[in-house]
Scaffold this motif. Structure first.
Motif, short mmCIF file in Angstrom:
data_model
loop_
_atom_site.label_atom_id
_atom_site.label_comp_id
_atom_site.label_asym_id
_atom_site.label_seq_id
_atom_site.Cartn_x
_atom_site.Cartn_y
_atom_site.Cartn_z
N LEU A 93 0.82 -1.22 0.00
CA LEU A 93 0.00 0.00 0.00
C LEU A 93 0.85 1.27 0.00
CD1 LEU A 93 -2.69 -1.16 2.58
CD2 LEU A 93 -2.88 -1.12 0.09
N ALA A 94 2.14 1.12 -0.29
CA ALA A 94 3.06 2.25 -0.24
C ALA A 94 2.69 3.35 -1.22
CB ALA A 94 4.49 1.77 -0.49
N ASN A 95 2.01 3.02 -2.30
CA ASN A 95 1.64 4.03 -3.30
C ASN A 95 0.31 4.72 -3.02
OD1 ASN A 95 3.97 3.59 -4.78
ND2 ASN A 95 3.04 1.97 -5.98
N VAL A 96 -0.34 4.32 -1.94
CA VAL A 96 -1.61 4.96 -1.57
C VAL A 96 -1.27 6.23 -0.79
CG1 VAL A 96 -3.75 4.74 -0.25
CG2 VAL A 96 -2.83 2.75 -1.50
N ILE A 108 -7.65 17.09 0.34
CA ILE A 108 -8.33 15.96 -0.30
C ILE A 108 -8.19 16.05 -1.82
CG2 ILE A 108 -10.59 14.89 -0.71
CD1 ILE A 108 -11.30 15.84 2.21
N ARG A 109 -8.46 17.22 -2.37
CA ARG A 109 -8.32 17.41 -3.83
C ARG A 109 -6.90 17.12 -4.28
NH1 ARG A 109 -10.34 22.79 -3.86
NH2 ARG A 109 -12.56 22.66 -3.72
N ASN A 110 -5.92 17.66 -3.56
CA ASN A 110 -4.51 17.45 -3.94
C ASN A 110 -4.14 15.97 -3.93
OD1 ASN A 110 -4.07 20.18 -4.33
ND2 ASN A 110 -3.20 20.50 -2.29
N ALA A 111 -4.61 15.24 -2.94
CA ALA A 111 -4.28 13.81 -2.86
C ALA A 111 -4.87 13.05 -4.04
CB ALA A 111 -4.78 13.23 -1.54
N PHE A 112 -6.13 13.31 -4.37
CA PHE A 112 -6.74 12.61 -5.51
C PHE A 112 -6.18 13.09 -6.84
CE2 PHE A 112 -9.90 11.41 -2.29
CZ PHE A 112 -9.96 10.05 -2.54
N ASP A 113 -5.83 14.39 -6.94
CA ASP A 113 -5.17 14.88 -8.15
C ASP A 113 -3.82 14.19 -8.35
OD1 ASP A 113 -7.30 16.55 -8.73
OD2 ASP A 113 -6.31 18.38 -8.03
N LEU A 115 -3.02 11.19 -7.41
CA LEU A 115 -3.27 9.84 -7.90
C LEU A 115 -3.52 9.84 -9.40
CD1 LEU A 115 -5.63 8.15 -5.29
CD2 LEU A 115 -3.35 7.42 -5.96
N GLU A 116 -4.31 10.80 -9.85
CA GLU A 116 -4.63 10.89 -11.27
C GLU A 116 -3.38 11.17 -12.09
OE1 GLU A 116 -8.49 12.47 -13.34
OE2 GLU A 116 -7.19 14.15 -12.83
N ALA A 117 -2.53 12.07 -11.59
CA ALA A 117 -1.28 12.41 -12.29
C ALA A 117 -0.35 11.19 -12.36
CB ALA A 117 -0.59 13.58 -11.61
N ALA A 118 -0.28 10.42 -11.27
CA ALA A 118 0.58 9.25 -11.24
C ALA A 118 0.09 8.18 -12.21
CB ALA A 118 0.65 8.69 -9.83
#
Length: 120
Positions: A93-96, A108-113, A115-118
């Motif tokens: 789960l290191a990439n979560v 919250i937005r930055n964390a999900f953004d 993920l999308e960028a990655a």
């Protein structure tokens, strides 16, 4: 990742934090389902379709890692929330991403953004 129109599973064992989180996400246009225990969250994860989930790491003394693994198997974007500081997760789960409490909609937005960028 846009929040508006997305189906979010929100998992938090502190009711005041959970209600505030749900209000924040609804204000952003998300469809939400809320769980305050690991068992309830696992049931929701298995019986519903979600685009994303914000999951408290510690739920009444139980780690939420099994829930995160279940959601990831279903291609659900997962972000952890923790009140204990952002620390490394188990290897699988290191990439979560994890955000520290108290969080706000920007975190919250930055964390999900992220993920999308990655994923791109």
């Amino acid at each position: 990742m846009k929040i508006k129109g997305q189906r979010f599973l929100l998992v938090e064992d502190e009711p005041i934090i959970g209600f505030a989180l749900e209000d924040m996400m609804i204000e952003e246009g998300a469809e939400t389902q809320f769980a305050s225990s690991l068992d309830d969250a696992m049931e929701l994860a298995r019986s519903n379709e979600f685009d994303a989930a914000l999951v408290d790491v510690n739920l009444h003394g139980r780690e939420s890692y099994p829930l995160a693994r279940e959601l990831l198997k279903r291609n659900v974007a997962v972000v952890f929330a923790t009140g204990y500081g952002v620390e490394p997760m188990t290897d699988d789960l290191a990439n979560v991403p994890a955000i520290a409490k108290p969080y706000d909609i920007h975190a919250i937005r930055n964390a999900f953004d992220g993920l999308e960028a990655a994923a791109s």
